[in-house]
Each structure stands twice: as structure tokens, then as C-alpha cells.
Motif scaffolding. Structure first.
Motif, PDB file in Angstrom:
ATOM      1  N   LYS A  18       0.830  -1.211   0.000  1.00 34.01           N
ATOM      2  CA  LYS A  18       0.000   0.000   0.000  1.00 34.01           C
ATOM      3  C   LYS A  18       0.860   1.254   0.000  1.00 34.01           C
ATOM      4  O   LYS A  18       0.579   2.230  -0.711  1.00 34.01           O
ATOM      5  CB  LYS A  18      -0.940   0.005   1.207  1.00 34.01           C
ATOM      6  CG  LYS A  18      -2.086  -0.993   1.110  1.00 34.01           C
ATOM      7  CD  LYS A  18      -2.967  -0.924   2.361  1.00 34.01           C
ATOM      8  CE  LYS A  18      -4.099  -1.936   2.282  1.00 34.01           C
ATOM      9  NZ  LYS A  18      -4.946  -1.915   3.512  1.00 34.01           N
ATOM     10  N   GLN A  21       2.346   1.693  -3.457  1.00 28.40           N
ATOM     11  CA  GLN A  21       1.349   2.213  -4.386  1.00 28.40           C
ATOM     12  C   GLN A  21       1.143   3.708  -4.180  1.00 28.40           C
ATOM     13  O   GLN A  21       1.068   4.478  -5.149  1.00 28.40           O
ATOM     14  CB  GLN A  21       0.017   1.471  -4.220  1.00 28.40           C
ATOM     15  CG  GLN A  21       0.012   0.073  -4.816  1.00 28.40           C
ATOM     16  CD  GLN A  21      -1.321  -0.626  -4.640  1.00 28.40           C
ATOM     17  OE1 GLN A  21      -2.057  -0.363  -3.688  1.00 28.40           O
ATOM     18  NE2 GLN A  21      -1.652  -1.530  -5.546  1.00 28.40           N
ATOM     19  N   ALA A  22       1.051   4.138  -2.934  1.00 27.53           N
ATOM     20  CA  ALA A  22       0.853   5.558  -2.649  1.00 27.53           C
ATOM     21  C   ALA A  22       2.045   6.383  -3.121  1.00 27.53           C
ATOM     22  O   ALA A  22       1.881   7.490  -3.663  1.00 27.53           O
ATOM     23  CB  ALA A  22       0.625   5.757  -1.150  1.00 27.53           C
ATOM     24  N   LYS A  25       1.917   6.409  -6.951  1.00 30.73           N
ATOM     25  CA  LYS A  25       0.731   7.109  -7.449  1.00 30.73           C
ATOM     26  C   LYS A  25       0.980   8.604  -7.585  1.00 30.73           C
ATOM     27  O   LYS A  25       0.426   9.260  -8.476  1.00 30.73           O
ATOM     28  CB  LYS A  25      -0.445   6.841  -6.506  1.00 30.73           C
ATOM     29  CG  LYS A  25      -1.740   7.514  -6.930  1.00 30.73           C
ATOM     30  CD  LYS A  25      -2.860   7.259  -5.928  1.00 30.73           C
ATOM     31  CE  LYS A  25      -4.136   7.989  -6.312  1.00 30.73           C
ATOM     32  NZ  LYS A  25      -5.213   7.763  -5.316  1.00 30.73           N
ATOM     33  N   HIS A 133      -9.001   0.224  -6.611  1.00 25.59           N
ATOM     34  CA  HIS A 133      -9.336   0.436  -5.199  1.00 25.59           C
ATOM     35  C   HIS A 133      -8.652   1.672  -4.624  1.00 25.59           C
ATOM     36  O   HIS A 133      -9.260   2.430  -3.858  1.00 25.59           O
ATOM     37  CB  HIS A 133      -8.910  -0.779  -4.365  1.00 25.59           C
ATOM     38  CG  HIS A 133      -9.398  -2.084  -4.891  1.00 25.59           C
ATOM     39  ND1 HIS A 133      -8.837  -2.698  -6.003  1.00 25.59           N
ATOM     40  CD2 HIS A 133     -10.388  -2.907  -4.475  1.00 25.59           C
ATOM     41  CE1 HIS A 133      -9.464  -3.833  -6.236  1.00 25.59           C
ATOM     42  NE2 HIS A 133     -10.411  -3.985  -5.329  1.00 25.59           N
ATOM     43  N   ARG A 134      -7.381   1.868  -4.953  1.00 22.34           N
ATOM     44  CA  ARG A 134      -6.628   3.015  -4.435  1.00 22.34           C
ATOM     45  C   ARG A 134      -6.162   3.935  -5.560  1.00 22.34           C
ATOM     46  O   ARG A 134      -5.223   4.714  -5.378  1.00 22.34           O
ATOM     47  CB  ARG A 134      -5.427   2.500  -3.612  1.00 22.34           C
ATOM     48  CG  ARG A 134      -5.829   1.948  -2.247  1.00 22.34           C
ATOM     49  CD  ARG A 134      -4.709   1.187  -1.572  1.00 22.34           C
ATOM     50  NE  ARG A 134      -4.353  -0.016  -2.326  1.00 22.34           N
ATOM     51  CZ  ARG A 134      -5.064  -1.146  -2.302  1.00 22.34           C
ATOM     52  NH1 ARG A 134      -6.165  -1.209  -1.560  1.00 22.34           N
ATOM     53  NH2 ARG A 134      -4.701  -2.187  -3.009  1.00 22.34           N
TER      54      ARG A 134
END
Length: 308
Positions: A18, A21-22, A25, A133-134
Motif C-alpha cells: 500500500k 502504491q501511494a 501514485k 481500489h486506491r
């Protein structure tokens, strides 16, 4: 002998994924960055790429990663590379990139080093981009790491941010009458996450197109439509065919019967076509000459990646 993938990852791994990904992103660019993307006829676009990962039936570890490059607008294969891989990460919904992207990244890097003149100017990815989702699907992940424009193309709706494959959604699909018709996928957050696109006159099932990296949604939808000889964009379709054929040869499996060709040759979108013209032909139910792949374990048809 079939192998089983690793079990569900520990919470520490999911937290790490996570955070990664952040971090990545923040580097996503959701606007057009190349002159050809802003041209109605995509003048200047010469090479489009497609990637795919296919699985050995009944085996969640052995797989084949493929990269193909097609000329544009002819949509003829000018480069293809496939390799058998062993997947170490399990499938977890929302984290598909950690399972597949490392192998796809290697294929892109290999092409960049060995034949830079054949590098694609854009990649069409079998999966989602910001429709996730994110907000960071496999198409975003691969785009950021390769620094290439990327488009996510899925066949199943990933039901996130209030998006549902309900009666209203199905009614909107029914109203898509001709090739190029589309409607926005507006989440409860007020964000347009992608577009549902009718990519072919003879297919009523839409594609779900979303931004991956370095391309606007409008250009991504137009390009996807222009790359469709059949329902599925040709770069992704050819990557799927290539990976399945590589599996067949690697395992020494017999070649399946060739489906009967359509009576009329499919026609690709021309440079002067914005994606509204009709195509001809209909893809067979299983368009691959190789073995059928086992579906990836997980919810919602593997984040839209099921081409069957």
C-alpha cells in the motif's frame, strides 16, 4: 505437476504494498504528454505495445509474460517476446501489479536495451489504471516504472467507489449502439474513473478504459477504439495469443484447431478516423491458438483481466 502460489501475504507485506502504491501514485500523469495524443488522427504515432500474462492451466505459479509491438495504424506485429516465469507473489485483489509487473518491466527494459528503435510509444495493458481500489492499478504501475504512456483496458467492471454492475449500468450498456459510443464511469467520490466503451459494432460487451500514465482519458478511449479490429484491442489480443502459443510450445502441447476465419477481413481504424467508424469481423470465443489459461484466483474476475 501443478504448483500452488504462496499463501495470503502477511499484513506487513500488504502494508508495504500500500505504501509503495501511494508513493508511485504521486508520479502518475493523467494528461496528454505527447503531440500525437492531441492530434485527431494520432499523426506521429507509429508503434503501439501490448502486454499480457497467461497462466498454465491448473497452475497458479507457472506463467508466461509477453510483450508485443504493433505498427500503427496498420496494427501489424513488428516485435514480440515471451518468456516463462514463476510467480512468487500470490494474487490479492488490488495488488495485481506486485504479481505481474516485475516480469513485464523486464520485457520492456530488454527491448529498450536491445532494439530501442522498436520501443512502443504507448502501452495498452490488460487490466485497470486509475479505475482501482486506491487509484493505482497495474496500468499505472507499469506506466510509472517504464515512463511510458499507458492505457488500462479491462473487460470486467471493477466495482470500486460505488460503481456497480447493476440494472442502471446494464441499461447504459444497452444504449451503446455503435462502435465508439461510451459513457463515463462516475464514482461516488465525484471522480470519473474511466469510460465504458463499445469497441466494435458486432460486440455488445463494453471495454472499461482508464488512464494508466501520461495520457488523457479522452485520448485513451480514442486510441483503444482505433486499435480494435475485434472487440479486444489488437496489441492486447496479440500479446495474449503470443503468450498462449509460447506456453503451448514450452509444454509440448498439440496445436488446437484453427477457428474458421470470418467471411470479411476486419478493418482497423484509419489515421483519419476518430474511432467512430465501424469495423468488420467477429472474434472467436477463444481467440488464442494456445491452451486456455486458468483464471487468476480472486474477486471480480481478476480486476477486469478475464478475456474469455
Amino acid at each position: 505437476m501443478a504448483q500452488e502460489a504462496a499463501g495470503w501475504p502477511p499484513e506487513e507485506t500488504l502494508s508495504l504494498w500500500k505504501r509503495e502504491q501511494a508513493r508511485l501514485k504521486a508520479r502518475v500523469v493523467d494528461r496528454d504528454t505527447e503531440a500525437w495524443q492531441r492530434d485527431p488522427a494520432f499523426s506521429g504515432l507509429q508503434r503501439v505495445g501490448g502486454v499480457d500474462v497467461s497462466f498454465v492451466k491448473g497452475d497458479s505459479v507457472r506463467a508466461c509474460a509477453s510483450l508485443v509491438v504493433l505498427s500503427y495504424p496498420e496494427l501489424e506485429v513488428v516485435y514480440e517476446e515471451s518468456r516463462m516465469v514463476s510467480l512468487t507473489a500470490p494474487y490479492v485483489s488490488g495488488f495485481l501489479a506486485f504479481r505481474e509487473v516485475p516480469f513485464l518491466l523486464e520485457l520492456v527494459q530488454q527491448l529498450r536495451e536491445k532494439e530501442p528503435g522498436l520501443m512502443p510509444q504507448v502501452l495498452l495493458v490488460d487490466g485497470n489504471g486509475v479505475l482501482h481500489h486506491r487509484g493505482f492499478g497495474v496500468a499505472c504501475h507499469l506506466g510509472v516504472l517504464t515512463d511510458l504512456p499507458c492505457v488500462g483496458v479491462a473487460k470486467k467492471l471493477l466495482q470500486v467507489d460505488g460503481l456497480e454492475n447493476n440494472a442502471l449500468h446494464k441499461e447504459k450498456i444497452r444504449l451503446l449502439q455503435t462502435r465508439g459510443d461510451s459513457f463515463p464511469l462516475l464514482g461516488d467520490s465525484g471522480t470519473v474513473l474511466g469510460m465504458a466503451l463499445r469497441s466494435h459494432d458486432r460486440s455488445t460487451r463494453p471495454l472499461y478504459v482508464s488512464v494508466g500514465h501520461k495520457m488523457s482519458l479522452e485520448a485513451a478511449v480514442r486510441l483503444t477504439c482505433c486499435c480494435c479490429r475485434f472487440q479486444i484491442p489488437e496489441p492486447v489480443r496479440q500479446a495474449d495469443i503470443c503468450s498462449r502459443e509460447h506456453i503451448r510450445k514450452s509444454l509440448g502441447l498439440p496445436r488446437p484447431p484453427t477457428p474458421r476465419s470470418p467471411t470479411q477481413r476486419p478493418v482497423a481504424c484509419s489515421r483519419g478516423d476518430s474511432g467512430e467508424s465501424s469495423g468488420e469481423g467477429r472474434p472467436p470465443q477463444d481467440h488464442s491458438p494456445g491452451p486456455r489459461t486458468a483464471p487468476k484466483p480472486g474477486s471480480q474476475e481478476q480486476e477486469g483481466k478475464d478475456w474469455q
